[in-house]
Motif scaffolding. Structure first.
Motif, PDB file in Angstrom:
ATOM      1  N   CYS A   8      -4.805   4.041   5.227  1.00 44.01           N
ATOM      2  CA  CYS A   8      -4.751   4.481   6.613  1.00 44.01           C
ATOM      3  C   CYS A   8      -5.192   3.332   7.510  1.00 44.01           C
ATOM      4  N   SER A  64      -3.599  10.197  11.256  1.00 43.44           N
ATOM      5  CA  SER A  64      -2.513   9.188  11.323  1.00 43.44           C
ATOM      6  C   SER A  64      -1.788   9.164   9.984  1.00 43.44           C
ATOM      7  N   LYS A  73      -8.746  12.213   7.218  1.00 40.78           N
ATOM      8  CA  LYS A  73      -9.848  12.002   8.162  1.00 40.78           C
ATOM      9  C   LYS A  73      -9.375  12.004   9.613  1.00 40.78           C
ATOM     10  N   CYS A  74      -8.235  11.319   9.899  1.00 37.49           N
ATOM     11  CA  CYS A  74      -7.876  11.114  11.312  1.00 37.49           C
ATOM     12  C   CYS A  74      -6.483  11.620  11.669  1.00 37.49           C
ATOM     13  N   CYS A 111      -3.369  11.379   7.317  1.00 41.72           N
ATOM     14  CA  CYS A 111      -4.674  11.020   6.746  1.00 41.72           C
ATOM     15  C   CYS A 111      -5.616  12.217   6.871  1.00 41.72           C
ATOM     16  N   CYS A 142      -8.399   4.285   9.730  1.00 38.47           N
ATOM     17  CA  CYS A 142      -9.707   4.488   9.071  1.00 38.47           C
ATOM     18  C   CYS A 142     -10.153   3.265   8.278  1.00 38.47           C
TER      19      CYS A 142
HETATM   20 ZN   LIG Z   1      -7.252   7.856   8.819  1.00 33.86          ZN
END
Ligand SMILES: [Zn+2]
Length: 276
Positions: free
Chosen positions: A271, A256, A253-254, A251, A274
């Motif tokens: 995700c 994962s 953003k994070c 992902c 998120c």
């Molecule tokens: Zn994420």
């Protein structure tokens, strides 16, 4: 499949090729039918009419003439392209409009799921009453399409939020790709019950849907010259996706890994960290 952004870019392309008051000097139908039979009245009507503009409602193109309108859906593989006088037609070119300068606007559709219908009702009536158009929900760029609108309608449903926003009776044009991407940027799990999404979250989601679709139209707009040369048959845009078909990728953003589930029969990418 052409989604709303591709249809919108096609609309813009046709409006650049034709001007208000233009006549289409010749109509050639190389088949009698696409998904349905092409109305036989199409030829005589075009002959005695002047072009006004092409509008879009959901994924329908509405060719507005002074005497009538053409309602045209691109189906799975339909597209319009411009051909100069010396270009030759290809196998799947089914409908050919010749313009007064000799250029042609050509409808191609290898799988022939697209269709062409006509309406002689006034424009507004066609929009409200035509069998293909009357059950459609709001346009995504309509001012009435708001978080509050979704919140109010979601109270009556038991479906996951992704299925809810893809329902054409609620809002049109949020196809699978755009639903996945908008839910990701809004941080909403696709399988969350629509009735449990807060108004605040719906406000964000509506903003993200409009933004995602606008971006796709703009990206498509930059490839519009491909449409003109007729090189681009597929109608797909080169968009950068954050989750769509990114199963197993980290992902943005994070970090994962993006997961895939099936919701309402459609591959759904998200995700789990998120999107809640
Ligand atoms: Zn994420």
């Amino acid at each position: 499949m052409p989604e709303l952004p591709e249809v919108e870019v096609t609309r813009q392309f046709i409006n650049e090729s034709l001007s208000k008051g233009d006549k289409i000097t010749k109509v050639e139908l190389r088949r009698k039918d696409l998904r349905y039979e092409i109305p036989t009245e199409l030829k005589p009507l075009i002959k005695k009419s002047k072009f006004i503009t092409v509008e879009r409602r959901a994924k329908y193109l509405l060719w507005v003439f002074d005497n009538f309108q053409i309602i045209n859906h691109l189906g799975m593989t339909g597209s319009w392209k411009a051909l100069g006088k010396n270009n030759t037609l290809k196998k799947h070119d089914h409908v050919i409009f010749t313009l007064k300068n000799g250029d042609k606007l050509v409808y191609s559709d290898p799988r022939r799921f697209g269709y062409i219908d006509i309406s002689k009702a006034p424009y507004n009536e066609t929009l409200k009453e035509h069998r293909f158009l009357k059950h459609l929900g709001l346009e995504p760029f309509d001012k009435k399409f708001t978080g509050q609108y979704l919140k109010d309608l979601s109270k009556k449903t038991n479906t996951p939020v992704k299925t809810f926003i893809m329902d054409q009776k609620i809002v049109v044009g949020v196809g699978n790709i755009y639903a996945c991407e908008s839910l990701f940027t809004a941080g909403i799990s696709p399988s969350k019950k629509a009735s449990r999404v807060t108004l605040e979250k719906y406000n964000v989601l509506v903003k993200e849907i409009k933004k995602t679709l606008k971006k796709a139209i703009k990206t498509g707009g930059s490839t519009i010259s491909d449409f003109k040369t007729g090189d681009n048959q597929s109608g797909y845009f080169q968009m950068h996706f954050k989750v769509y078909q990114k199963t197993g990728k980290p992902c943005e953003k994070c970090g994962s890994l993006i997961k895939k589930i099936v919701l309402g029969g459609r591959g759904t990418f998200y995700c789990s960290k998120c999107q809640r």
